[in-house]
Motif scaffolding. Structure first.
Motif, mmCIF file in Angstrom:
data_model
loop_
_atom_site.group_PDB
_atom_site.id
_atom_site.type_symbol
_atom_site.label_atom_id
_atom_site.label_comp_id
_atom_site.label_asym_id
_atom_site.label_seq_id
_atom_site.Cartn_x
_atom_site.Cartn_y
_atom_site.Cartn_z
ATOM 1 N N GLU A 252 -13.855 38.204 17.780
ATOM 2 C CA GLU A 252 -12.483 38.522 18.184
ATOM 3 C C GLU A 252 -11.547 37.322 18.084
ATOM 4 O OE1 GLU A 252 -11.798 40.994 21.503
ATOM 5 O OE2 GLU A 252 -13.777 41.943 21.438
ATOM 6 N N THR A 253 -12.095 36.105 18.159
ATOM 7 C CA THR A 253 -11.259 34.900 18.063
ATOM 8 C C THR A 253 -11.440 34.181 16.723
ATOM 9 O OG1 THR A 253 -12.962 33.466 19.030
ATOM 10 C CG2 THR A 253 -11.438 34.560 20.560
ATOM 11 N N LYS A 254 -12.148 34.823 15.778
ATOM 12 C CA LYS A 254 -12.390 34.237 14.451
ATOM 13 C C LYS A 254 -13.014 32.836 14.542
ATOM 14 C CE LYS A 254 -8.606 36.809 12.288
ATOM 15 N NZ LYS A 254 -7.357 36.722 11.483
ATOM 16 N N GLY A 255 -13.971 32.712 15.450
ATOM 17 C CA GLY A 255 -14.712 31.465 15.585
ATOM 18 C C GLY A 255 -14.079 30.458 16.516
ATOM 19 N N GLU A 256 -12.892 30.756 17.041
ATOM 20 C CA GLU A 256 -12.183 29.800 17.884
ATOM 21 C C GLU A 256 -12.779 29.729 19.290
ATOM 22 O OE1 GLU A 256 -9.274 26.922 18.848
ATOM 23 O OE2 GLU A 256 -10.131 27.665 16.977
ATOM 24 N N GLY A 257 -13.282 30.860 19.802
ATOM 25 C CA GLY A 257 -13.806 30.907 21.165
ATOM 26 C C GLY A 257 -14.883 29.873 21.464
ATOM 27 N N PRO A 258 -15.944 29.788 20.644
ATOM 28 C CA PRO A 258 -16.976 28.781 20.905
ATOM 29 C C PRO A 258 -16.440 27.352 20.885
ATOM 30 C CG PRO A 258 -17.812 30.460 19.416
ATOM 31 C CD PRO A 258 -16.347 30.721 19.577
ATOM 32 N N ARG A 259 -15.439 27.074 20.048
ATOM 33 C CA ARG A 259 -14.827 25.734 20.051
ATOM 34 C C ARG A 259 -14.167 25.464 21.400
ATOM 35 N NH1 ARG A 259 -12.842 26.809 14.291
ATOM 36 N NH2 ARG A 259 -13.922 25.301 12.961
ATOM 37 N N ARG A 260 -13.507 26.451 21.926
ATOM 38 C CA ARG A 260 -12.853 26.299 23.221
ATOM 39 C C ARG A 260 -13.877 25.994 24.311
ATOM 40 N NH1 ARG A 260 -9.182 31.809 22.651
ATOM 41 N NH2 ARG A 260 -7.652 31.009 21.147
ATOM 42 N N LEU A 261 -15.010 26.685 24.253
ATOM 43 C CA LEU A 261 -16.041 26.473 25.264
ATOM 44 C C LEU A 261 -16.679 25.097 25.123
ATOM 45 C CD1 LEU A 261 -17.696 30.012 25.298
ATOM 46 C CD2 LEU A 261 -16.023 29.058 26.896
ATOM 47 N N ARG A 262 -16.835 24.616 23.901
ATOM 48 C CA ARG A 262 -17.348 23.254 23.712
ATOM 49 C C ARG A 262 -16.375 22.237 24.307
ATOM 50 N NH1 ARG A 262 -19.472 25.344 18.701
ATOM 51 N NH2 ARG A 262 -17.643 24.722 17.493
ATOM 52 N N ASN A 263 -15.088 22.497 24.143
ATOM 53 C CA ASN A 263 -14.095 21.586 24.712
ATOM 54 C C ASN A 263 -14.098 21.629 26.236
ATOM 55 O OD1 ASN A 263 -13.272 20.740 22.172
ATOM 56 N ND2 ASN A 263 -11.631 22.246 22.032
ATOM 57 N N LEU A 264 -14.456 22.782 26.806
ATOM 58 C CA LEU A 264 -14.598 22.890 28.256
ATOM 59 C C LEU A 264 -15.685 21.936 28.745
ATOM 60 C CD1 LEU A 264 -14.486 24.171 31.104
ATOM 61 C CD2 LEU A 264 -15.932 26.011 30.222
#
Length: 449
Positions: free
Chosen positions: A269-281
Motif C-alpha cells: 500500500e505504501t510502495k515500499g515506503e512503510g518498511p523504510r519508515r519503520l527502520r527510521n523509527l
C-alpha cells in the motif's frame, strides 16, 4: 517494476528482515532481547507526567486554519491547586536541591548576578539582563521552548490527555508535515518525496530518485531526515494503536486499527515506503537511547533530586531514572554521534548551526497544528528529540559537570527533562505497539491460510 509483498503475505522471519534488513545486529537484538523501557515509566511520577505548555501560541508561518472542533482534540488542563508546590515554583531548574534550599540563597544568587554589576540598576535594565541570559542559554537549544511565565501557559496532566487518534486530518494536518519535509529537511523543491501527491506522475518511480538524492547527502543531513521520518512514523503508530473504533451511547472505544496501520506502513500500500519508515523509527530509538546513556552523569549527581515537594516520591523517581540510565549503559548498540560534524572545524561548526536551526524551526511549526491534543504531543516529542540532540552534542560540558553545584556549561530545564523522558516513553510505546501489530497480522495470516 518493483514488486512488494503485503505484511499479510509474510511469515515472521520475512517480516523482521523486511524492517531490519539493513541492520542485522539490530534484527538479532529485536528477536532475542527483551525491550527495555516498554512500560510508560513516567506514570510513576507526578514530576514526569505534569507539564506546563502554551497551546495558544499563534502559528508563526501562515494564517491558521482554525482549531479542530472535534471533542477529542480538546486538552483538559490541570488546576493549579492540584500541582505540587515544587513544580509550580518559578524557576525552570527548580528540580535542583540548591534551587530549593532557602530563599536567602535565591536572593544571594540574584544579587551576585545583578547587584555586583550595578546596585542601582533599574527594573528595566534587570529585565534586559535576564533576557540576555535567556538568549545565551538558548544558543545550545535545538527547540524553541514555551515560556512558562506566559499567562497563556497552563499545566497539563499527560495521563489525562493521552496521545491517540482524534480525527484531526486533511489539508491542515498535511500542511504541517509537508512544511516540515519540504522546507526543513535540506531538500530542493525539484526532488519529490515518495507518495507526495504533488509529485509529477505521483511518484511513479517508487521514491528511487528521492533516495538516490538522499544517499548523495552528507551524513548529518541524512541523519536529520531519518530522525524526522522516525518521529513521523512513531506518531502515526500511536494513532493506529489508539484509534477510535466505535462510539456507542456516548462511550468511545479505542484500540488498534489494522486497516489504518496497513495504509501507513504496508509495503504494498505504501510502495515500499512503510518498511523504510519503520527502520527510521528504530534509528530514532537508538539516537534517544544514546542520549539517555550520555546524560546519566548529569542525573547521578547528588544535587539533582527532581524536586516536587514530596520527598518519598522524589526519591523513588530518581531511583527509577537511575536504574533506567544504568540499563542504557549496558546496551552497546548506540549511534555514534562522534562521526557527525567531524570535518573541517569551520565547515563543521557552520553545518551544526544549520542543523540546529532547521530543527528549531520544526519545533516552531508545532504551533501550527490545529488540534490541541496533537499539538501538545507534537510539541512534547519534538522538544524531547531536540533535548536528546542537545545532550549528544554537549559531551565535553557533561564530562565537566561539578558534583555539588549547578553547571554553567550544561543545564537542563525541567521542561526539557519532562520532554526527553516522555518522548523516549512514546518511542518505547511505538516499538511495543509495532510488536502488537505484528502479532495481529500474523494471526490474520494464519486464519486466512
Amino acid at each position: 517494476m518493483v514488486k512488494y509483498a503485503s505484511f499479510l503475505q509474510l511469515n515472521l522471519l520475512q517480516w523482521r528482515k523486511l524492517v531490519f534488513c539493513q541492520r542485522p545486529a539490530l534484527l538479532y537484538w529485536i528477536c532475542h532481547t527483551p525491550h527495555p523501557f516498554m512500560p510508560p515509566f513516567w506514570i510513576a511520577s507526578l514530576f514526569l507526567h505534569s507539564c506546563k505548555v502554551n497551546l495558544k501560541r499563534p502559528c508563526p508561518f501562515w494564517a491558521e486554519d482554525g482549531h479542530c472542533s472535534i471533542k477529542d482534540c480538546h486538552v483538559e488542563p490541570c488546576p493549579e491547586s492540584k500541582i505540587p508546590v515544587g513544580i509550580k515554583a518559578g524557576h525552570s531548574n527548580k528540580y535542583l536541591k540548591v534551587a530549593n534550599s532557602t530563599k536567602e540563597l535565591e536572593d544571594c544568587e540574584q544579587a551576585n548576578k545583578l547587584g555586583a554589576i550595578n546596585s542601582t540598576l533599574s527594573n528595566q535594565s534587570k529585565e534586559a539582563f535576564i533576557d540576555w541570559a535567556r538568549y545565551d542559554d538558548s544558543q545550545d537549544h535545538f527547540c524553541e521552548l514555551d515560556d512558562e511565565r506566559s499567562p497563556a501557559a497552563q499545566y497539563v496532566d499527560l495521563l489525562l490527555n493521552p496521545e491517540r487518534y482524534t480525527g484531526y486530518k486533511g489539508s491542515s494536518a498535511w500542511r504541517v508535515w509537508n512544511s516540515i519535509y519540504e522546507e526543513n529537511c535540506f531538500k530542493p523543491r525539484s526532488v519529490y518525496r515518495p507518495l507526495n501527491p504533488l509529485a509529477p506522475g505521483r511518484g511513479e518511480d517508487n521514491g528511487e530518485s528521492f533516495y538516490t538524492w538522499l544517499e548523495g547527502l552528507c551524513l548529518e543531513k541524512r541523519v536529520f531526515y531519518k530522525l524526522i521520518s522516525g518521529l513521523h512514523a512513531s506518531i502515526n503508530l500511536h494513532l493506529c494503536a489508539n484509534y477510535l473504533l466505535e462510539e456507542t451511547w456516548g462511550k468511545p472505544s479505542w484500540g488498534p486499527n489494522i486497516k489504518e496501520f496497513k495504509r501507513r506502513f504496508d509495503p504494498v500500500e505504501t510502495k515500499g515506503e512503510g518498511p523504510r519508515r519503520l527502520r527510521n523509527l528504530y534509528f530514532l530509538y537508538l539516537i534517544e537511547l544514546r542520549a539517555l546513556s550520555k546524560v546519566a552523569p548529569y542525573f547521578e549527581r547528588a544535587i539533582v533530586d527532581l524536586y516536587t515537594g514530596n520527598v518519598e516520591e522524589d526519591t523513588n523517581t530518581k531511583t527509577l531514572l537511575l536504574s533506567i540510565f544504568q540499563d542504557t549503559k549496558s546496551f552497546p548498540m548506540h549511534f555514534d554521534e562522534k562521526s557527525m560534524f567531524a570535518g573541517d572545524k569551520k565547515g563543521a561548526k557552520s553545518l551544526k548551526e544549520e542543523f540546529r536551526l532547521h530543527f528549531k524551526n520544526i519545533s516552531r511549526i508545532m504551533d501550527c497544528v490545529g488540534c490541541d491534543k496533537c499539538r501538545l504531543w507534537g510539541k512534547l516529542q519534538t522538544q524531547g528529540l531536540g533535548t536528546a540532540l542537545k545532550i549528544l552534542f554537549s559531551e565535553k560540558e557533561i564530562q565537566k559537570l561539578p558534583e555539588n553545584s549547578p553547571s554553567k556549561g550544561f543545564q537542563l530545564t525541567r521542561q526539557e527533562i519532562v520532554a526527553l523522558l516522555n518522548a523516549f516513553g512514546r518511542l518505547s510505546t511505538s516499538i511495543r505497539e509495532l510488536q502488537n501489530f505484528k502479532v495481529l497480522l500474523q494471526h490474520i495470516r494464519y486464519h486466512c491460510m
